[in-house]
Design an enzyme around this catalytic site. Structure first.
Site, mmCIF file in Angstrom:
data_model
loop_
_atom_site.group_PDB
_atom_site.id
_atom_site.type_symbol
_atom_site.label_atom_id
_atom_site.label_comp_id
_atom_site.label_asym_id
_atom_site.label_seq_id
_atom_site.Cartn_x
_atom_site.Cartn_y
_atom_site.Cartn_z
ATOM 1 N N ASP A 1 47.680 38.875 34.912
ATOM 2 C CA ASP A 1 48.412 38.641 36.098
ATOM 3 C C ASP A 1 50.276 38.558 35.843
ATOM 4 O O ASP A 1 50.416 40.011 36.046
ATOM 5 C CB ASP A 1 48.504 37.446 36.992
ATOM 6 C CG ASP A 1 47.145 37.292 37.739
ATOM 7 O OD1 ASP A 1 46.312 37.559 37.613
ATOM 8 O OD2 ASP A 1 46.649 36.264 37.926
ATOM 9 N N LEU B 1 47.378 36.837 45.238
ATOM 10 C CA LEU B 1 49.049 38.035 44.951
ATOM 11 C C LEU B 1 49.694 37.762 43.623
ATOM 12 O O LEU B 1 50.570 38.189 43.272
ATOM 13 C CB LEU B 1 49.700 38.730 45.778
ATOM 14 C CG LEU B 1 48.534 38.907 47.260
ATOM 15 C CD1 LEU B 1 49.823 39.863 48.458
ATOM 16 C CD2 LEU B 1 48.334 40.401 46.449
ATOM 17 N N ALA C 1 47.477 33.653 48.156
ATOM 18 C CA ALA C 1 47.526 34.665 49.012
ATOM 19 C C ALA C 1 46.133 35.296 47.782
ATOM 20 O O ALA C 1 46.106 36.427 47.789
ATOM 21 C CB ALA C 1 47.858 35.805 49.380
ATOM 22 N N GLU D 1 37.759 43.448 38.149
ATOM 23 C CA GLU D 1 38.499 41.735 38.143
ATOM 24 C C GLU D 1 36.830 40.636 38.074
ATOM 25 O O GLU D 1 36.004 40.661 37.553
ATOM 26 C CB GLU D 1 37.512 41.639 39.732
ATOM 27 C CG GLU D 1 38.593 40.365 40.476
ATOM 28 C CD GLU D 1 39.850 40.784 40.535
ATOM 29 O OE1 GLU D 1 40.837 40.263 39.698
ATOM 30 O OE2 GLU D 1 40.119 41.502 41.175
ATOM 31 N N HIS D 2 37.763 39.698 37.280
ATOM 32 C CA HIS D 2 37.300 38.622 36.202
ATOM 33 C C HIS D 2 36.596 39.243 35.042
ATOM 34 O O HIS D 2 35.883 38.404 34.400
ATOM 35 C CB HIS D 2 36.251 37.509 37.517
ATOM 36 C CG HIS D 2 36.411 36.667 37.833
ATOM 37 N ND1 HIS D 2 37.525 35.642 37.878
ATOM 38 C CD2 HIS D 2 36.652 37.182 39.197
ATOM 39 C CE1 HIS D 2 37.891 34.756 39.376
ATOM 40 N NE2 HIS D 2 37.153 36.127 40.310
ATOM 41 N N GLU E 1 50.735 28.424 32.355
ATOM 42 C CA GLU E 1 49.021 28.860 32.931
ATOM 43 C C GLU E 1 48.569 27.370 33.171
ATOM 44 O O GLU E 1 47.586 26.784 33.605
ATOM 45 C CB GLU E 1 48.911 29.308 33.331
ATOM 46 C CG GLU E 1 48.536 30.313 34.809
ATOM 47 C CD GLU E 1 48.919 29.597 36.020
ATOM 48 O OE1 GLU E 1 49.285 29.152 36.757
ATOM 49 O OE2 GLU E 1 50.626 30.926 36.401
HETATM 50 C C1 GLA Z 1 43.156 35.328 39.159
HETATM 51 C C2 GLA Z 1 43.974 35.052 36.865
HETATM 52 C C3 GLA Z 1 43.051 36.430 36.922
HETATM 53 C C4 GLA Z 1 41.887 36.999 36.853
HETATM 54 C C5 GLA Z 1 42.148 37.114 38.064
HETATM 55 C C6 GLA Z 1 40.366 37.441 38.266
HETATM 56 O O1 GLA Z 1 44.088 36.209 39.394
HETATM 57 O O2 GLA Z 1 44.890 34.526 36.912
HETATM 58 O O3 GLA Z 1 43.655 35.995 35.598
HETATM 59 O O4 GLA Z 1 41.160 36.047 35.810
HETATM 60 O O5 GLA Z 1 41.684 35.859 38.815
HETATM 61 O O6 GLA Z 1 40.656 39.227 37.947
#
Ligand code: GLA
Length: 389
Positions: free
Chosen positions: A169, A122, A120, A28-29, A157
């Site tokens: 994503d 997702l 949310a 994550e991140h 985005e």
């Molecule tokens: C969001 C962003 C992704 C990613 C996550 C965190 O979903 O769209 O690119 O950075 O946060 O992991």
């Protein structure tokens, strides 16, 4: 959907497309830090029922935002428009997908419907981007490389919507595979599918139902901190991203980062990247327990060092950790509200839902919502009988 389409746009030959939402199992991140991520696509997603028109008008309607009505614009006016609200996501795709070898000779009518819980974490926005990409590719008969489509989704985005998000994503949604997670190296875009052989376990999505307030500005802020950390490390290291560092290298050079907070953010990015690689190894070896422990450690790091969890996500995840039959649990996505996930042994799921639900409501004052996550395929055209509404 068919009835809605006919009511709005008349009886026509239509085609149906689908793009899922995603969960992120771990990593994550790390995507915008040139690290690894390990997402998977779920069976909830966005449907688009579409037909070409004769003129250059585009008409978009979402069954999720009925009050906004049909949003219309011409193929010759593809600027961001606040008043177009949700339709800016498809509009951005329409704008950036066009090129010398990808032309749209006519406009089109589309009805969208999504069953991903909104806001949310997702990826409902990446889902609508990619379903639009797949739809346009098919309606206009382009040969479009899927990874290129994914990159265009990210550009929408970043440049059209102004959210500085990474590629995870759109990549997951464009490339997802039933029953598998995708290990993606966000630096090189090399990727590998890993079968999630969860025969006796289920992945549970736990929605905090907390609105993600200020999440975009906080997200961009985290990103800036990481860029800042790289700049300071570059005084002695020739790196471009935090994803290039091992934990040992980070420990040896972290003194170069002056601010404590920035150092913590960078620590998360480096350690989370390693955890993701270790998690994949554990999964391949069949050590699910170890995978779960890495998920838990990921949450702790996101809580303590990256500070993107908050009371609601922490309450859910900590309640999950206390339950019998839980392999691992962590927040998923950007954080600041949104969803967490847990891997739970199937026999314990009923008790889990009840206990975690009660603990959450007691502490937070409103209910969480739970969903079983089935890992489904990525974006594609569907057969007519696959319509769900
Ligand atoms: C969001 C962003 C992704 C990613 C996550 C965190 O979903 O769209 O690119 O950075 O946060 O992991």
């Amino acid at each position: 959907m068919k009835e809605v389409f006919e009511r709005l746009f008349g009886k026509r030959e239509t085609r149906l497309f689908f793009a899922p939402g995603r969960i992120n199992l771990i990593g994550e991140h790390t995507d915008y830090n040139g690290g690894h991520v390990f997402p998977a696509t779920i069976t909830y997603g966005t449907y688009a029922l579409a037909a070409k028109r004769e003129d250059r008008q585009v008409n978009l309607y979402s069954m999720n935002f009925e009050e906004k009505g049909v949003i219309s614009f011409s193929l010759d006016e593809l600027e961001f428009d606040q008043a177009h609200d949700w339709a800016n996501y498809p509009k951005g795709m329409i704008r950036y997908l066009q090129s010398d070898d990808r032309k749209m000779d006519t406009g089109f009518d589309v009805v969208y419907y999504g069953n991903i819980p909104n806001g949310a974490g997702l990826s409902s926005s990446a889902s609508i981007e990619i379903v639009t990409g797949v739809m346009l590719e098919s309606l206009f008969g382009w040969e479009l490389d899927r990874i290129e489509m994914v990159k265009i989704g990210q550009k929408v985005e970043n440049e059209f919507m102004g959210v500085n998000s990474g590629i995870m994503d759109q990549f997951a949604i464009g490339m997802g595979k039933k029953g598998a997670g995708i290990l993606l190296d966000c630096n090189t875009l090399e990727f590998d599918y890993a079968q999630l052989e969860l025969e006796e376990e289920q992945v549970i999505i736990m929605n905090t139902n907390k609105r993600r307030e200020l999440s975009e500005s906080k997200y961009n802020e985290r990103r800036e901190s990481c860029d800042h950390a790289v700049e300071q490390l570059q005084k002695e290291l020739s790196i471009q991203t935090l994803g290039e560092l091992t934990e040992e290298e980070f420990e040896a050079y972290k003194h170069l980062i002056e601010c404590d907070t920035v150092r913590k953010r960078a620590k998360h990015a480096v350690y989370e990247n390693r955890r993701t690689l270790q998690a994949l190894e554990a999964l391949k070896e069949g050590y699910l327990e170890q995978f779960g422990e890495l998920m838990n450690a990921s949450h702790v790091s996101l809580r303590e060092d990256y500070e993107v969890t908050g009371k609601e996500l922490d309450t859910l995840v900590e309640a999950a950790w206390q339950q019998e039959g839980v392999i691992g649990a962590r927040m998923t996505g950007a954080g600041f509200g949104g969803c967490a996930i847990a891997i739970v042994k199937a026999d314990y799921v009923d008790d889990f839902l009840q206990q975690v639900g009660e603990l959450y409501e007691e502490k937070i004052g409103y209910e969480a919502t739970f969903y079983v996550a089935d890992i489904g395929d990525g974006a594609r055209e569907l057969q007519k009988d696959e319509v769900i509404v």
